[in-house]
Design a protein around this motif. Structure first.
Motif, PDB file in Angstrom:
ATOM      1  N   ARG A 170       0.840  -1.203   0.000  1.00 36.65           N
ATOM      2  CA  ARG A 170       0.000   0.000   0.000  1.00 36.65           C
ATOM      3  C   ARG A 170       0.874   1.251   0.000  1.00 36.65           C
ATOM      4  O   ARG A 170       0.607   2.221  -0.722  1.00 36.65           O
ATOM      5  N   ALA A 171       1.934   1.247   0.819  1.00 36.17           N
ATOM      6  CA  ALA A 171       2.827   2.408   0.876  1.00 36.17           C
ATOM      7  C   ALA A 171       3.541   2.607  -0.458  1.00 36.17           C
ATOM      8  O   ALA A 171       3.707   3.740  -0.918  1.00 36.17           O
ATOM      9  N   ALA A 172       3.953   1.503  -1.097  1.00 38.28           N
ATOM     10  CA  ALA A 172       4.620   1.605  -2.400  1.00 38.28           C
ATOM     11  C   ALA A 172       3.692   2.250  -3.424  1.00 38.28           C
ATOM     12  O   ALA A 172       4.114   3.133  -4.183  1.00 38.28           O
ATOM     13  N   GLN A 173       2.434   1.837  -3.450  1.00 40.38           N
ATOM     14  CA  GLN A 173       1.479   2.411  -4.402  1.00 40.38           C
ATOM     15  C   GLN A 173       1.251   3.898  -4.092  1.00 40.38           C
ATOM     16  O   GLN A 173       1.156   4.712  -5.013  1.00 40.38           O
ATOM     17  N   THR A 174       1.191   4.251  -2.830  1.00 38.76           N
ATOM     18  CA  THR A 174       1.032   5.653  -2.461  1.00 38.76           C
ATOM     19  C   THR A 174       2.224   6.472  -2.948  1.00 38.76           C
ATOM     20  O   THR A 174       2.055   7.575  -3.485  1.00 38.76           O
ATOM     21  N   ILE A 175       3.434   5.950  -2.769  1.00 37.93           N
ATOM     22  CA  ILE A 175       4.635   6.649  -3.234  1.00 37.93           C
ATOM     23  C   ILE A 175       4.556   6.874  -4.737  1.00 37.93           C
ATOM     24  O   ILE A 175       4.808   7.975  -5.234  1.00 37.93           O
ATOM     25  N   MET A 176       4.184   5.844  -5.466  1.00 46.98           N
ATOM     26  CA  MET A 176       4.133   5.946  -6.927  1.00 46.98           C
ATOM     27  C   MET A 176       3.046   6.922  -7.386  1.00 46.98           C
ATOM     28  O   MET A 176       3.254   7.703  -8.312  1.00 46.98           O
ATOM     29  N   LEU A 177       1.887   6.888  -6.739  1.00 48.34           N
ATOM     30  CA  LEU A 177       0.808   7.808  -7.115  1.00 48.34           C
ATOM     31  C   LEU A 177       1.172   9.253  -6.764  1.00 48.34           C
ATOM     32  O   LEU A 177       0.886  10.168  -7.530  1.00 48.34           O
ATOM     33  N   ALA A 178       1.802   9.459  -5.616  1.00 47.50           N
ATOM     34  CA  ALA A 178       2.211  10.815  -5.246  1.00 47.50           C
ATOM     35  C   ALA A 178       3.252  11.341  -6.231  1.00 47.50           C
ATOM     36  O   ALA A 178       3.186  12.502  -6.661  1.00 47.50           O
ATOM     37  N   ALA A 179       4.202  10.494  -6.617  1.00 44.02           N
ATOM     38  CA  ALA A 179       5.201  10.910  -7.608  1.00 44.02           C
ATOM     39  C   ALA A 179       4.526  11.269  -8.922  1.00 44.02           C
ATOM     40  O   ALA A 179       4.838  12.296  -9.541  1.00 44.02           O
ATOM     41  N   HIS A 180       3.592  10.435  -9.348  1.00 42.24           N
ATOM     42  CA  HIS A 180       2.867  10.676 -10.601  1.00 42.24           C
ATOM     43  C   HIS A 180       2.112  12.010 -10.535  1.00 42.24           C
ATOM     44  O   HIS A 180       2.143  12.792 -11.494  1.00 42.24           O
ATOM     45  N   ALA A 181       1.461  12.275  -9.410  1.00 41.18           N
ATOM     46  CA  ALA A 181       0.716  13.529  -9.251  1.00 41.18           C
ATOM     47  C   ALA A 181       1.640  14.742  -9.334  1.00 41.18           C
ATOM     48  O   ALA A 181       1.204  15.825  -9.728  1.00 41.18           O
ATOM     49  N   LEU A 182       2.921  14.560  -8.984  1.00 35.88           N
ATOM     50  CA  LEU A 182       3.898  15.647  -9.032  1.00 35.88           C
ATOM     51  C   LEU A 182       4.669  15.681 -10.351  1.00 35.88           C
ATOM     52  O   LEU A 182       5.639  16.426 -10.491  1.00 35.88           O
ATOM     53  N   GLY A 183       4.266  14.854 -11.304  1.00 38.92           N
ATOM     54  CA  GLY A 183       4.912  14.858 -12.615  1.00 38.92           C
ATOM     55  C   GLY A 183       6.199  14.050 -12.683  1.00 38.92           C
ATOM     56  O   GLY A 183       6.988  14.208 -13.611  1.00 38.92           O
ATOM     57  N   LEU A 184       6.415  13.167 -11.712  1.00 39.41           N
ATOM     58  CA  LEU A 184       7.609  12.322 -11.691  1.00 39.41           C
ATOM     59  C   LEU A 184       7.257  10.899 -12.084  1.00 39.41           C
ATOM     60  O   LEU A 184       6.130  10.444 -11.869  1.00 39.41           O
ATOM     61  N   GLY A 185       8.237  10.192 -12.613  1.00 36.84           N
ATOM     62  CA  GLY A 185       8.065   8.785 -12.929  1.00 36.84           C
ATOM     63  C   GLY A 185       8.578   7.933 -11.788  1.00 36.84           C
ATOM     64  O   GLY A 185       9.390   8.372 -10.972  1.00 36.84           O
ATOM     65  N   SER A 186       8.104   6.697 -11.747  1.00 38.15           N
ATOM     66  CA  SER A 186       8.540   5.763 -10.709  1.00 38.15           C
ATOM     67  C   SER A 186       8.367   4.341 -11.213  1.00 38.15           C
ATOM     68  O   SER A 186       7.627   4.089 -12.162  1.00 38.15           O
ATOM     69  N   CYS A 187       9.056   3.424 -10.549  1.00 33.18           N
ATOM     70  CA  CYS A 187       8.924   2.007 -10.885  1.00 33.18           C
ATOM     71  C   CYS A 187       9.336   1.184  -9.668  1.00 33.18           C
ATOM     72  O   CYS A 187      10.369   1.461  -9.055  1.00 33.18           O
ATOM     73  N   PRO A 188       8.542   0.164  -9.320  1.00 32.21           N
ATOM     74  CA  PRO A 188       8.937  -0.687  -8.195  1.00 32.21           C
ATOM     75  C   PRO A 188       9.965  -1.732  -8.628  1.00 32.21           C
ATOM     76  O   PRO A 188       9.992  -2.161  -9.771  1.00 32.21           O
ATOM     77  N   ALA A 189      10.794  -2.127  -7.693  1.00 34.69           N
ATOM     78  CA  ALA A 189      11.740  -3.223  -7.877  1.00 34.69           C
ATOM     79  C   ALA A 189      11.594  -4.152  -6.676  1.00 34.69           C
ATOM     80  O   ALA A 189      11.405  -3.683  -5.551  1.00 34.69           O
ATOM     81  N   SER A 190      11.663  -5.446  -6.928  1.00 36.04           N
ATOM     82  CA  SER A 190      11.590  -6.440  -5.857  1.00 36.04           C
ATOM     83  C   SER A 190      12.931  -7.117  -5.701  1.00 36.04           C
ATOM     84  O   SER A 190      13.566  -7.468  -6.697  1.00 36.04           O
ATOM     85  N   PHE A 191      13.345  -7.314  -4.463  1.00 38.11           N
ATOM     86  CA  PHE A 191      14.598  -7.987  -4.168  1.00 38.11           C
ATOM     87  C   PHE A 191      14.304  -9.419  -3.727  1.00 38.11           C
ATOM     88  O   PHE A 191      13.935  -9.670  -2.577  1.00 38.11           O
ATOM     89  N   PHE A 192      14.427 -10.341  -4.655  1.00 36.60           N
ATOM     90  CA  PHE A 192      14.220 -11.753  -4.384  1.00 36.60           C
ATOM     91  C   PHE A 192      15.351 -12.511  -5.042  1.00 36.60           C
ATOM     92  O   PHE A 192      15.876 -12.060  -6.071  1.00 36.60           O
ATOM     93  N   PRO A 193      15.778 -13.625  -4.495  1.00 36.88           N
ATOM     94  CA  PRO A 193      15.303 -14.322  -3.307  1.00 36.88           C
ATOM     95  C   PRO A 193      15.709 -13.604  -2.022  1.00 36.88           C
ATOM     96  O   PRO A 193      16.260 -12.513  -2.063  1.00 36.88           O
ATOM     97  N   SER A 194      15.486 -14.273  -0.904  1.00 35.91           N
ATOM     98  CA  SER A 194      15.732 -13.657   0.406  1.00 35.91           C
ATOM     99  C   SER A 194      17.156 -13.156   0.565  1.00 35.91           C
ATOM    100  O   SER A 194      17.387 -12.145   1.221  1.00 35.91           O
ATOM    101  N   ALA A 195      18.124 -13.841  -0.037  1.00 37.23           N
ATOM    102  CA  ALA A 195      19.520 -13.391   0.069  1.00 37.23           C
ATOM    103  C   ALA A 195      19.676 -11.999  -0.537  1.00 37.23           C
ATOM    104  O   ALA A 195      20.448 -11.180  -0.019  1.00 37.23           O
ATOM    105  N   ASN A 196      18.950 -11.694  -1.611  1.00 33.82           N
ATOM    106  CA  ASN A 196      19.014 -10.362  -2.213  1.00 33.82           C
ATOM    107  C   ASN A 196      18.371  -9.324  -1.302  1.00 33.82           C
ATOM    108  O   ASN A 196      18.867  -8.196  -1.191  1.00 33.82           O
ATOM    109  N   ALA A 197      17.269  -9.684  -0.657  1.00 28.90           N
ATOM    110  CA  ALA A 197      16.633  -8.770   0.289  1.00 28.90           C
ATOM    111  C   ALA A 197      17.568  -8.492   1.466  1.00 28.90           C
ATOM    112  O   ALA A 197      17.675  -7.353   1.940  1.00 28.90           O
ATOM    113  N   ASP A 198      18.255  -9.533   1.927  1.00 34.49           N
ATOM    114  CA  ASP A 198      19.217  -9.349   3.022  1.00 34.49           C
ATOM    115  C   ASP A 198      20.355  -8.414   2.600  1.00 34.49           C
ATOM    116  O   ASP A 198      20.794  -7.561   3.370  1.00 34.49           O
TER     117      ASP A 198
END
Length: 177
Positions: free
Chosen positions: A102-130
């Motif tokens: 939910r927070a990620a979507q809020t960040i992206m929508l707020a950026a969009h409303a301000l004329g900025l682009g955004s894109c999510p990235a996922s860190f998987f597997p767990s070793a990458n998240a660590d």
């Protein structure tokens, strides 16, 4: 009374959000970043736990290292900044991860409303998240599975995109029960 024009404008803004994977080198203004983080801070969460912290990354070398931690994280290397979503792993895992989304979507929508682009990235597997957590200088209980690149959108390089375009028709995604 409901202002239908304002409502349509808001819905158009919501429907207009697109992932931006190419950025200009222009920095994100501090006022814009603050507004985006304020919006994210107000995102709802289960039992109002607010299980997140937002780590802002601007350092080019660190963005390049993070871009190698996920199959679809390459855009982080070219972004002026990224926001890492750190989630408290001691809280209910399902609730906390849902709230982070939910927070990620809020960040992206707020950026969009301000004329900025955004894109999510996922860190998987767990070793990458660590590794993402370690690179951000965070310790357990914090986990970093998601980052969002932010910046001014640059033209997409020529060629055919690897990702399908458009959306399924409404009738194909709605099921009446």
């Amino acid at each position: 009374m409901l202002d239908l024009d304002a409502m349509r404008e808001m819905l158009d803004t919501l429907a207009g959000l697109r992932a931006t994977r190419w950025f200009t080198p222009d920095p994100v203004p501090d006022e814009s970043l603050t507004a985006i983080l304020e919006a994210a801070r107000w995102t709802g969460s289960a039992r109002n736990r607010q299980p997140w912290r937002f780590a802002v990354v601007r350092e080019r070398g660190l963005l390049r290292e993070l871009s190698r931690l996920g199959a679809y994280a390459g855009h982080l290397a070219g972004a002026p900044l990224a926001i890492l979503l750190a989630v408290d792993g001691t809280l209910s895992r399902e609730d906390a991860e849902f709230d982070a989304g939910r927070a990620a979507q809020t960040i992206m929508l707020a950026a969009h409303a301000l004329g900025l682009g955004s894109c999510p990235a996922s860190f998987f597997p767990s070793a990458n998240a660590d590794e993402a957590r370690r690179l951000a200088g965070l310790a357990p209980p914090w986990r970093v599975r998601t980052a969002i690149s932010l910046g001014r959108a640059a033209p997409v390089p020529p060629g055919r995109p690897a990702i399908p375009q458009g959306r399924l028709p409404l009738g194909d995604v709605v099921i009446e029960v």
